[in-house]
Design a protein around this motif. Sequence first.
Motif, PDB file in Angstrom:
ATOM      1  N   LEU A  39       0.830  -1.197   0.000  1.00  0.00           N
ATOM      2  CA  LEU A  39       0.000   0.000   0.000  1.00  0.00           C
ATOM      3  C   LEU A  39       0.866   1.250   0.000  1.00  0.00           C
ATOM      4  O   LEU A  39       1.871   1.316   0.704  1.00  0.00           O
ATOM      5  CB  LEU A  39      -0.913   0.002   1.236  1.00  0.00           C
ATOM      6  CG  LEU A  39      -1.802  -1.223   1.399  1.00  0.00           C
ATOM      7  CD1 LEU A  39      -2.562  -1.149   2.718  1.00  0.00           C
ATOM      8  CD2 LEU A  39      -2.776  -1.354   0.238  1.00  0.00           C
ATOM      9  N   CYS A  40       0.461   2.235  -0.768  1.00  0.00           N
ATOM     10  CA  CYS A  40       1.179   3.496  -0.846  1.00  0.00           C
ATOM     11  C   CYS A  40       0.218   4.634  -0.516  1.00  0.00           C
ATOM     12  O   CYS A  40      -0.868   4.716  -1.083  1.00  0.00           O
ATOM     13  CB  CYS A  40       1.742   3.707  -2.250  1.00  0.00           C
ATOM     14  SG  CYS A  40       2.915   2.438  -2.729  1.00  0.00           S
ATOM     15  N   PHE A  41       0.635   5.491   0.415  1.00  0.00           N
ATOM     16  CA  PHE A  41      -0.159   6.648   0.805  1.00  0.00           C
ATOM     17  C   PHE A  41       0.726   7.888   0.729  1.00  0.00           C
ATOM     18  O   PHE A  41       1.842   7.898   1.252  1.00  0.00           O
ATOM     19  CB  PHE A  41      -0.692   6.486   2.241  1.00  0.00           C
ATOM     20  CG  PHE A  41      -1.595   5.305   2.417  1.00  0.00           C
ATOM     21  CD1 PHE A  41      -2.935   5.371   2.062  1.00  0.00           C
ATOM     22  CD2 PHE A  41      -1.111   4.113   2.945  1.00  0.00           C
ATOM     23  CE1 PHE A  41      -3.773   4.289   2.227  1.00  0.00           C
ATOM     24  CE2 PHE A  41      -1.938   3.019   3.115  1.00  0.00           C
ATOM     25  CZ  PHE A  41      -3.274   3.107   2.754  1.00  0.00           C
ATOM     26  N   PHE A  57       5.953   5.377   9.645  1.00  0.00           N
ATOM     27  CA  PHE A  57       5.221   4.186   9.196  1.00  0.00           C
ATOM     28  C   PHE A  57       5.679   3.686   7.832  1.00  0.00           C
ATOM     29  O   PHE A  57       5.189   2.672   7.354  1.00  0.00           O
ATOM     30  CB  PHE A  57       3.715   4.469   9.150  1.00  0.00           C
ATOM     31  CG  PHE A  57       3.112   4.665  10.506  1.00  0.00           C
ATOM     32  CD1 PHE A  57       2.908   3.598  11.352  1.00  0.00           C
ATOM     33  CD2 PHE A  57       2.761   5.936  10.940  1.00  0.00           C
ATOM     34  CE1 PHE A  57       2.360   3.773  12.608  1.00  0.00           C
ATOM     35  CE2 PHE A  57       2.209   6.130  12.187  1.00  0.00           C
ATOM     36  CZ  PHE A  57       2.009   5.049  13.029  1.00  0.00           C
ATOM     37  N   ASP A  58       6.608   4.346   7.210  1.00  0.00           N
ATOM     38  CA  ASP A  58       7.075   3.938   5.888  1.00  0.00           C
ATOM     39  C   ASP A  58       7.780   2.587   5.989  1.00  0.00           C
ATOM     40  O   ASP A  58       8.719   2.413   6.762  1.00  0.00           O
ATOM     41  CB  ASP A  58       8.028   4.993   5.319  1.00  0.00           C
ATOM     42  CG  ASP A  58       8.329   4.735   3.854  1.00  0.00           C
ATOM     43  OD1 ASP A  58       7.492   4.105   3.176  1.00  0.00           O
ATOM     44  OD2 ASP A  58       9.405   5.149   3.388  1.00  0.00           O
ATOM     45  N   GLY A  59       7.331   1.625   5.220  1.00  0.00           N
ATOM     46  CA  GLY A  59       7.952   0.300   5.195  1.00  0.00           C
ATOM     47  C   GLY A  59       7.485  -0.628   6.302  1.00  0.00           C
ATOM     48  O   GLY A  59       8.007  -1.739   6.432  1.00  0.00           O
ATOM     49  N   ILE A  60       6.514  -0.233   7.099  1.00  0.00           N
ATOM     50  CA  ILE A  60       6.031  -1.089   8.186  1.00  0.00           C
ATOM     51  C   ILE A  60       5.301  -2.302   7.593  1.00  0.00           C
ATOM     52  O   ILE A  60       4.603  -2.208   6.591  1.00  0.00           O
ATOM     53  CB  ILE A  60       5.125  -0.301   9.160  1.00  0.00           C
ATOM     54  CG1 ILE A  60       4.886  -1.120  10.431  1.00  0.00           C
ATOM     55  CG2 ILE A  60       3.793   0.056   8.525  1.00  0.00           C
ATOM     56  CD1 ILE A  60       4.232  -0.330  11.551  1.00  0.00           C
ATOM     57  N   LYS A  61       5.518  -3.437   8.209  1.00  0.00           N
ATOM     58  CA  LYS A  61       4.908  -4.682   7.746  1.00  0.00           C
ATOM     59  C   LYS A  61       3.900  -5.133   8.801  1.00  0.00           C
ATOM     60  O   LYS A  61       4.263  -5.362   9.960  1.00  0.00           O
ATOM     61  CB  LYS A  61       5.979  -5.743   7.534  1.00  0.00           C
ATOM     62  CG  LYS A  61       5.533  -6.905   6.710  1.00  0.00           C
ATOM     63  CD  LYS A  61       6.726  -7.792   6.413  1.00  0.00           C
ATOM     64  CE  LYS A  61       6.488  -8.610   5.188  1.00  0.00           C
ATOM     65  NZ  LYS A  61       7.626  -9.474   4.902  1.00  0.00           N
TER      66      LYS A  61
END
Length: 142
Positions: A54-56, A63-67
């Motif tokens: 998902l890209c926002f 939160f970038d790259g959180i799994k």
Amino acid sequence: FAFFSLPCTIRDMEKMYKNKVYILKVITFIFIIITVVLYLIWGNCVLVVTQYDLCFDNLPVAFDGIKIAQLSDIHNVSYCKDNAILVNKIKNENPDLIVITGDLLDYMHPNFKVVDSLVKQLVNIAPCYFIQGNHERSLFKK
């Protein structure tokens, strides 16, 4: 010397045709019922892993790259002893966070041992967050 009879009239032939069509319809109906039942059993017993990227635009950098691993609608199913298959799949994904979005239990046949064992294993993989589903709400309404 063999005797056999052929349909004598068109009415006899129509009756035979209608019987064959009826039998074919019954066989088709039974096949459809068996297929639906097998699909429902398979759908309730097979573990499906789906991955989304998902890209926002407005996502905070933290939160970038959180799994995130999301579990939903387990309904007391145990994938092997102590949910080993499920737990290993989640471990292999190496999530930063696990969200459990309801229906770990089946309110008709709740099995707290399965759920307790699963949750105890999940908290050792990543932080876990839980929201109850309709099965938990129905079970704990009393």
